[in-house]
Scaffold this active site. Structure first.
Site, PDB file in Angstrom:
ATOM      1  CE  LYS A 231      -2.220  -1.990  -3.233  1.00  0.00           C
ATOM      2  NZ  LYS A 231      -3.679  -1.891  -3.143  1.00  0.00           N
TER       3      LYS A 231
ATOM      4  CG  ASP B 274      -3.434  -7.180  -4.360  1.00  0.00           C
ATOM      5  OD1 ASP B 274      -2.961  -6.095  -3.961  1.00  0.00           O
ATOM      6  OD2 ASP B 274      -4.612  -7.517  -4.153  1.00  0.00           O
TER       7      ASP B 274
ATOM      8  NE  ARG C 175      -1.782  -9.948  -2.288  1.00  0.00           N
ATOM      9  CZ  ARG C 175      -2.647 -10.978  -2.253  1.00  0.00           C
ATOM     10  NH1 ARG C 175      -2.253 -12.183  -2.604  1.00  0.00           N
ATOM     11  NH2 ARG C 175      -3.895 -10.800  -1.872  1.00  0.00           N
TER      12      ARG C 175
ATOM     13  N   GLY D 255      -6.411  -3.973   5.013  1.00  0.00           N
ATOM     14  CA  GLY D 255      -6.867  -2.677   4.509  1.00  0.00           C
ATOM     15  C   GLY D 255      -8.273  -2.773   3.941  1.00  0.00           C
TER      16      GLY D 255
ATOM     17  NE  ARG E  86       2.135  -6.088  -1.174  1.00  0.00           N
ATOM     18  CZ  ARG E  86       0.866  -6.465  -1.223  1.00  0.00           C
ATOM     19  NH1 ARG E  86       0.138  -6.214  -2.298  1.00  0.00           N
ATOM     20  NH2 ARG E  86       0.333  -7.122  -0.217  1.00  0.00           N
TER      21      ARG E  86
ATOM     22  CD  GLN F 117      -8.385  -1.625   0.088  1.00  0.00           C
ATOM     23  OE1 GLN F 117      -7.928  -0.649   0.670  1.00  0.00           O
ATOM     24  NE2 GLN F 117      -7.784  -2.805   0.112  1.00  0.00           N
TER      25      GLN F 117
ATOM     26  CE  LYS G  75      -6.103 -10.814   0.981  1.00  0.00           C
ATOM     27  NZ  LYS G  75      -6.064  -9.345   1.159  1.00  0.00           N
ATOM     28  CB  SER G  76     -11.721  -8.953  -3.380  1.00  0.00           C
ATOM     29  OG  SER G  76     -10.441  -8.397  -3.434  1.00  0.00           O
TER      30      SER G  76
ATOM     31  CB  SER H  79      -8.346   2.768  -4.373  1.00  0.00           C
ATOM     32  OG  SER H  79      -8.790   2.046  -3.233  1.00  0.00           O
TER      33      SER H  79
HETATM   34  C1  S3P Z   1      -8.947  -4.762  -2.812  1.00  0.00           C
HETATM   35  C2  S3P Z   1      -8.501  -3.699  -3.541  1.00  0.00           C
HETATM   36  C3  S3P Z   1      -7.075  -3.428  -3.773  1.00  0.00           C
HETATM   37  C4  S3P Z   1      -6.203  -4.636  -3.465  1.00  0.00           C
HETATM   38  C5  S3P Z   1      -6.588  -5.301  -2.178  1.00  0.00           C
HETATM   39  C6  S3P Z   1      -8.032  -5.753  -2.248  1.00  0.00           C
HETATM   40  C7  S3P Z   1     -10.408  -4.933  -2.629  1.00  0.00           C
HETATM   41  O1  S3P Z   1      -6.679  -2.356  -2.945  1.00  0.00           O
HETATM   42  O2  S3P Z   1      -4.847  -4.268  -3.407  1.00  0.00           O
HETATM   43  O3  S3P Z   1      -5.770  -6.407  -1.934  1.00  0.00           O
HETATM   44  O4  S3P Z   1     -10.835  -6.029  -2.226  1.00  0.00           O
HETATM   45  O5  S3P Z   1     -11.159  -3.985  -2.912  1.00  0.00           O
HETATM   46  P1  S3P Z   1      -6.885  -0.816  -3.403  1.00  0.00           P
HETATM   47  O6  S3P Z   1      -8.329  -0.554  -3.465  1.00  0.00           O
HETATM   48  O7  S3P Z   1      -6.217  -0.015  -2.314  1.00  0.00           O
HETATM   49  O8  S3P Z   1      -6.184  -0.714  -4.709  1.00  0.00           O
END
Ligand code: S3P
Length: 439
Positions: free
Chosen positions: A346, A319, A393, A94, A350, A169, A22-23, A167
């Site tokens: 999340k 995750d 999840r 997110g 969670r 993200q 997914k990422s 994070s």
């Molecule tokens: C992700 C980072 C993680 C993860 C999310 C995907 C990403 O979140 O939980 O499912 O693709 O960069 P955080 O950056 O909030 O930890």
């Protein structure tokens, strides 16, 4: 809301290919849009979260098309995206919303960001804070949850930002804004988080250096590069594979192979922990695929023991905690997990959802502060109905737990599974698992 029960079943046998990571899928679409020319993506995760990103990228002026099993993005180049005509709806994601905030920040456009009820309660302040310093404006002022109207600029200023939370993200959003700023943008992370942004941007032509500093890993990006579209092959998602691995560990007599899984060390904390618990897990035929390490993961049913999971491992398995916690119920002894503050923000809280789900299955567990304890007894009574709270999840972790429980485990709503792993039930059923629809 469609309910589903998982029944005690197995053994699980066979080989399975879980969908794309997914990422990496989100990033392939977004970074393709910021590149010149064509980015051809094989193995893209075709699930709601990523399809929402594809829709957003199109609304920002990139061309997105499906060609057989591949996806093609014809990008506009860094700074070349255009104002969307309607709101960008990121659904449950997110990652989609936060990374795109960094991209929009560096374009002189106005864009409304929105999402579903779960996404609209998650904090956006963590990305807005550094991006505001770089020059992003938010029409709603200090509000830090979606929906929001973002006003980007072609006059961003670069910055050095020390991440207050581990994070990927937030790291990615700042680096993506840095693409549009002149000079160098640096993000410093105290704990290593997934590094797909750094890797993929480098692959597409950005100049990125990484340095160890007393504050942590400092990632520096030189702004205003020309990114060039290139082919991307998305490996299978280790976070999706985690459910299959856990199912095989739970069901006596099981032996499965999960093919072509991403084994980037920033993502494999779950598998490290399983080995410490006594799981028979091997990474076979480890190889490089477009700059990311992949392997076939062989898992055999194993007797497990409780372990203490160190807090510094959390980012590499963030995750996977709902699944680890559920699996810990099948171990002998206590499993103690620490450093879990991020689980509170999340798709659901969670920590609370996992504790409540375990209690509903008659498993002793205590969430306190940023820790979770599960008392494993080698078997799980089950029988509970799990509140998934719009969290894919939580739904998948408890369905997996139910495959070994004495009584069926029911989840109250399976719709969110489509956000990340649409063929979850079909793949597990193919390996020998049993599920039953419930009214
Ligand atoms: C992700 C980072 C993680 C993860 C999310 C995907 C990403 O979140 O939980 O499912 O693709 O960069 P955080 O950056 O909030 O930890």
């Amino acid at each position: 809301m469609p309910k589903l029960a998982a029944l005690q079943s197995g053994p699980l046998k066979g080989r399975a290919a879980v969908p794309g990571d997914k990422s990496i899928s989100h990033r392939a679409l977004m970074f393709g849009a910021l590149s010149i020319g064509e980015t051809r993506i094989a193995g893209l995760l075709e699930a709601a979260d990523v399809l929402a990103t594809a829709g957003a990228v199109e609304m920002l002026g990139a061309e997105v098309a499906r060609d057989g099993s591949e996806w093609i993005v014809r990008g506009r180049g860094v700074g070349g995206l255009t104002a969307p005509e309607g709101p960008l709806d990121f659904g449950n994601s997110g990652t989609g919303a936060r990374l795109m905030t960094g991209i929009v920040a560096g374009h002189p456009i106005k864009a409304q960001f929105t999402g579903d009820a779960s996404l609209c309660r998650r904090p956006m302040g963590r990305v807005l804070k550094p991006l505001r310093k770089m020059g992003l404006a938010v029409a709603e002022g200090d509000k830090d949850t979606l929906p929001l109207t973002l006003i980007g600029t072609d006059q961003l200023v670069p910055m050095r930002y020390v991440l207050p939370v581990p994070s990927a993200q937030v790291k990615s959003a700042v680096l993506l804004a840095g693409l549009s700023a002149p000079g160098e943008t640096t993000v410093v992370e105290g704990e290593a988080t997934r590094d797909h942004t750094e890797k993929m941007l480098t692959y597409l032509g950005a100049e990125i250096s990484v340095e160890a500093t007393p504050e942590g890993r400092a990632i520096t990006l030189r702004g205003q590069p020309i990114l060039q579209g290139r082919p991307i092959r998305v490996p299978a998602d280790p976070s999706s594979a985690a459910f299959l691995a856990a199912a095989a560990l739970i069901s006596p007599g099981s032996e499965i192979v999960i093919e072509n899984v991403l084994v980037n060390p920033t993502r494999t904390g779950f598998y490290t922990t399983l080995r410490e618990m006594g799981a028979d897990i091997t990474f076979e035929a480890e190889r490089d695929q477009g700059g990311e390490p992949v392997a076939d993961i062989r898992v055999r049913h194993s007797a497990l023991r409780g372990v203490t999971v160190p807090p510094e491992r959390a980012p590499s398995m963030i995750d996977e905690y709902p699944m680890l916690a559920a699996l810990s119920a099948y171990a002998e002894g206590e499993t103690f997990m620490q450093g879990l503050a991020e689980l509170r923000v999340k798709e659901s809280d969670r920590l609370a959802a996992t504790e409540a789900g375990l209690k509903a299955c008659d498993v002793e567990s205590v969430a306190a502060g940023d820790t979770l304890r599960v008392r494993g007894k080698g078997r799980v009574p089950g029988g509970g109905v799990i509140a998934t709270d719009m969290d894919h999840r939580i739904a998948m972790a408890f369905l997996t737990l139910g495959l070994g429980a004495d009584k069926p485990v029911t989840v109250d709503d399976v719709t969110m599974i489509d956000t990340s792993f649409p063929n979850f039930v079909a793949l597990l059923t193919g390996l020998g698992a049993a599920f039953e629809a419930r009214a």
